[in-house]
Design an enzyme around this catalytic site. Structure first.
Site, PDB file in Angstrom:
ATOM      1  N   ASP A 153       0.798  -1.223   0.000  1.00  0.00           N
ATOM      2  CA  ASP A 153       0.000   0.000   0.000  1.00  0.00           C
ATOM      3  C   ASP A 153       0.829   1.271   0.000  1.00  0.00           C
ATOM      4  O   ASP A 153       0.310   2.346  -0.289  1.00  0.00           O
ATOM      5  CB  ASP A 153      -0.822   0.026   1.299  1.00  0.00           C
ATOM      6  CG  ASP A 153      -2.228  -0.436   1.067  1.00  0.00           C
ATOM      7  OD1 ASP A 153      -2.694  -0.364  -0.069  1.00  0.00           O
ATOM      8  OD2 ASP A 153      -2.860  -0.857   2.057  1.00  0.00           O
TER       9      ASP A 153
HETATM   10  C1  GLC Z   1      -1.828  -3.703   5.330  1.00  0.00           C
HETATM   11  C2  GLC Z   1      -3.047  -3.639   4.463  1.00  0.00           C
HETATM   12  C3  GLC Z   1      -2.924  -4.534   3.262  1.00  0.00           C
HETATM   13  C4  GLC Z   1      -1.642  -4.297   2.551  1.00  0.00           C
HETATM   14  C5  GLC Z   1      -0.452  -4.395   3.503  1.00  0.00           C
HETATM   15  C6  GLC Z   1       0.857  -4.040   2.854  1.00  0.00           C
HETATM   16  O1  GLC Z   1      -1.774  -4.942   5.965  1.00  0.00           O
HETATM   17  O2  GLC Z   1      -4.205  -4.027   5.175  1.00  0.00           O
HETATM   18  O3  GLC Z   1      -4.005  -4.329   2.394  1.00  0.00           O
HETATM   19  O4  GLC Z   1      -1.522  -5.230   1.506  1.00  0.00           O
HETATM   20  O5  GLC Z   1      -0.660  -3.517   4.568  1.00  0.00           O
HETATM   21  O6  GLC Z   1       0.952  -2.696   2.536  1.00  0.00           O
END
Ligand code: GLC
Length: 803
Positions: free
Chosen positions: A494
């Site tokens: 993210d």
């Molecule tokens: C958090 C989010 C997930 C994402 C991960 C890596 O766990 O909930 O959607 O893939 O971070 O950024």
């Protein structure tokens, strides 16, 4: 130093020291009605949606010593006034003689002895009713009779959880309490926001007559609110004021006078916290849970329901911590992520910014697929109904309204307004469901796409099979100059958000894995034409990945909008990323030796004793182009931290290259069960995976945070059960393909598939990592390593590993 122990007999973790480094929580009920409770009796309860229908005010940011959501006071008459005790340690912090919080499956039992008074409180939500029950038993262990009062307390929030914090004008004017006396003389304290008075009424009641009550926090604390929860002044009065609050901070405090309690005598009060829209029905339910035998039975039923859930996959391996994890705590965490996505925890505050995540929940459902497959269909359909007709998906939705949003991607103009990975995840989920259940008809069910007309009616719908094909088409149509899929606003990570034009090898691999799943499905369905079409797409992407992404010893992670590599040895920071290696193996894209070379690089550059880091080295300074990843110091979260979610993918990849020792080393080093004696470093609950652990670039290496709601649960469960132990369903049978440490002599698994129980005993006389040399099903030898489907209910399987 530890703060408790595992009681596997009871399937519980027992906290013995309430002063844990951070609060340790547990889940009760589900999204329909439920939330979390902590080991000092606090609670956060909501109904249907923690953002839009929250009941209890729990503020995690307050110090651990503070009152949070709900508590319990005891008071004992002294010569002058009263002694006030918190059996939950907080908020009065009275020194205790003993303290135990049994963290169970859907319940906590807190038992303490303070100043000669023993209190045991069972906190749970029945399987078949939407009400939080607190079954309180107080025993006088003193040598004398005491005059004792029991005062349970809850503090309410406005239903709109965010407004509670950002509007101190409208919110307090709306909050109201009301007194209701039932025909049989019980007191029900009602509470609601004025606009909800006929539809969402919170209530608090108990199974005993009460002496008096208070519904206004300021009155309860006393001195215009300058009294404290440590020493509420109103508790020094003979009775509470019976004040019905017409605004502001509403509470329910119910004073139960138990009279004289003799030495050794016990008294019991059972409280209920709920919310109704139909009073008549609710009154019946309240009456039911005033009967102690009903409460006892509800508690037994809850335990039984968890036992049934766990029984679907039980193991005995040579490693005790693995057994504890796979048999109890990992599936329990999988259930929590299935129920709550990333919506509500101590760290994911459920205040409205996030709902049910498309990618998160798609992955969470994979975790429970072997345990309760039929409980996933509704959610899969909800997710698909937030897929757009071009095949991409909305990022998240709110379950009460089914309103979906683009997440953060809506905010930046030079970035895509879709996430490059969301829509692809659910293909694995749907295929896992069909393999598990054999329910091919599910694929023909019609589900709408997200676009709506003016009346809110969906503009078009499609079969579930076509939803999946659309997802593939979308990614196919969105590729950049290297032939790889665009990153979109983000892929799984993210926090790396690059301008339009950036490409992601992760999305390429996820697409590859989705194509593998679909090819195998179409093969099973006998549609060879479709298999060939998808094979061509797969080959094309595989070539693009191998032609453009190999960096010598590992695969690069992204190409940015200018075509520059990220995750390459040419980069001073962020040289190597874990996911680019594991997923290139999982997708089958990595050519020949590149598989094991890439995985060796993970071991060499990214592994630590506390888990595999997401990347290395961390970015040491904020970079507005890369965005979120550089907001953290090196070693934290996605910036080179141990982001546990990506660890099981390396385990799975290691089993795919046959390296069972390495896969299990990775598995064991993050097993939270084995952190129980290192809590002062780890800090979070030893009975669940946290989302992240600080990496070795950070001074606090080993510290865990964001426990409970993480894709780690589902993927470690998948890695452990389906890849290391290697028992996984296919469309036409149950595959046995272990990849274990060579030193293991074998292991046993009892696994249910489509209502039949497979009792599997695996021996490893030659001490190999992988390979099945003999498979006996009910004594009959079978070629290969797939147990065929059968009509029998109980199947005995003997497997001998070897070359
Ligand atoms: C958090 C989010 C997930 C994402 C991960 C890596 O766990 O909930 O959607 O893939 O971070 O950024």
């Amino acid at each position: 130093m530890n703060y408790g122990y595992f009681d596997n007999e009871q399937m519980e973790y027992v906290v013995t020291n309430p002063k844990t480094p951070v609060k340790w929580i547990n889940y009760v009920g589900g999204l329909d009605f439920g939330g979390f409770i902590d080991h000092t009796g606090g609670s956060l309860i909501c109904k249907g949606d923690p953002a839009l229908n929250r009941i209890v005010k729990y503020i995690p940011q307050l110090p651990s010593s503070e009152f949070k959501g709900e508590t319990l006071y005891l008071r004992i008459r002294k010569e002058n006034g009263y002694e006030i005790i918190s059996p939950f340690f907080t908020p009065t912090l009275t020194p205790y003689e003993s303290y135990k919080c049994r963290v169970g499956n859907g319940y906590n039992i807190i038992k303490s002895v303070i100043d000669g008074i023993e209190t045991e409180v069972k906190i749970f939500i029945p399987v078949d009713a939407q009400v939080e029950i607190r079954d309180i038993k107080v025993t006088n262990l003193r040598d004398e009779t005491v005059e004792l009062d029991i005062i349970p307390l809850v503090e309410y929030t406005h239903f709109d959880a965010m407004k509670q914090f950002n509007n101190a004008d409208w919110v307090p004017q709306t909050m109201q309490s009301e007194l209701l006396k039932t025909e049989d003389g019980f007191t029900v304290l009602k509470q609601f926001a004025f606009m909800k008075k006929d539809e969402e009424v919170n209530y608090f009641t108990s199974n005993r007559a009460i002496d008096s009550f208070e519904t206004d926090r300021r009155n309860f604390l006393g001195d215009n609110g300058y009294g404290t929860y440590i020493n509420p002044l109103s508790l020094q009065n003979e009775s509470l004021d019976n004040y019905v609050a017409l605004r502001e901070d509403n509470i329910a405090a119910a004073l139960h006078k138990m009279g004289a309690v003799a030495k050794g005598e016990s008294v019991r009060v059972i409280t209920q916290l709920g919310q109704y829209s139909e009073l008549e029905d609710e009154l019946k339910q309240m009456a039911r849970f005033r009967i102690t035998s009903e409460v006892d039975q509800a508690f037994v039923d809850l335990a039984e329901s968890f036992k049934g859930y766990f029984s679907k996959y039980q193991v005995t391996t040579p490693d005790e911590d693995t057994n504890t994890l796979i048999n109890i705590h990992n599936p329990k965490q999988c259930l929590a992520t299935k129920n709550w996505s990333r919506f509500l925890s101590l760290y994911q505050l459920g205040l409205g910014a996030r709902g049910i995540g498309f990618r998160d929940t798609s992955q969470d459902l994979i975790g429970v697929m072997g345990l309760c497959p039929e409980e996933t269909t509704d959610m899969m359909k909800k997710l698909l109904s937030t897929q757009r007709s071009n095949g991409s998906a909305m990022h998240q939705f709110f379950p009460l309204t089914m309103e979906a949003t683009n997440g953060d991607s809506a905010e930046m103009e030079d970035r895509h307004d879709y996430y490059g990975d969301d829509h692809l995840w659910i293909i694995q989920t749907i295929c896992a469901y069909v393999k598990e259940t054999g329910n091919i008809d599910f694929l023909s069910e019609e589900v709408p796409y997200y676009e709506k007309d003016h009346d809110g009616q969906p503009l078009n719908s499609d079969t579930i099979l076509n939803h999946m094909k659309k997802a593939i088409e979308f990614t196919e149509s969105q590729t950049g100059q290297h032939g790889l899929p665009y990153l979109g606003f983000a892929d799984w990570n993210d926090t790396v958000n690059l301008p339009i034009g950036a490409e992601s090898i992760f999305n390429a691999n996820l697409y590859g894995k989705a194509l593998i799943e679909l090819m195998s499905l179409f093969n099973y369905l006998g549609d060879q034409e479709q298999v060939l079409t998808y094979q061509a797409k797969y080959d094309k992407m595989k070539k693009a990945v191998n032609d453009t992404c190999w960096d010598g010893d590992w695969f690069v992670r992204y190409f940015d909008h200018q075509g520059e590599k990220i995750g390459s040895k040419v980069n001073p920071e962020g040289k190597i990323y874990t996911n680019a290696q594991s997923w290139t193996v999982i997708s089958g894209f990595a050519d020949g030796d590149r598989q094991s070379t890439a995985l060796e690089s993970v071991y060499e550059y990214l592994n630590t004793k506390n888990g595999i880091k997401l990347s290395f080295p961390g970015y040491n300074g904020y970079d507005p182009v890369k965005g979120g990843v550089s907001t953290y110091p090196p070693g934290a979260k996605e910036n080179g931290g141990i982001f546990l979610h990506s660890n099981p993918w390396v385990m799975i990849a290691e089993t795919m290259v046959g390296n069972g020792d390495r896969a299990f080393e990775y598995y064991s080093q993050i097993n939270p069960i084995s952190k129980n004696d290192k809590i002062d470093e780890f800090e979070v609950e030893p009975y669940v995976f946290p989302q992240n652990i600080l990496g070795n670039e950070h001074p606090q290496f080993g510290l865990g945070r964001n426990s409970w709601l993480s894709g780690t649960a589902s993927w470690v469960y998948t890695a452990g059960t389906k890849y290391i132990l290697g028992i996984r369903p296919d469309y036409d049978g149950l595959i046995v393909d272990p990849c274990i440490p060579v030193k293991w002599d074998g292991f046993e698994v009892k696994r249910e598939l489509r209502g039949k129980v497979y009792d599997i005993k695996i021996t490893n006389p030659d001490h190999v990592s992988q390979g099945v040399k003999q498979l006996l099903v009910d004594g009959v030898e079978i070629e290969g390593n797939k147990i065929p489907l059968t009509n029998k209910d109980y199947i005995v399987v003997e497997v001998v590993m070897g070359k």
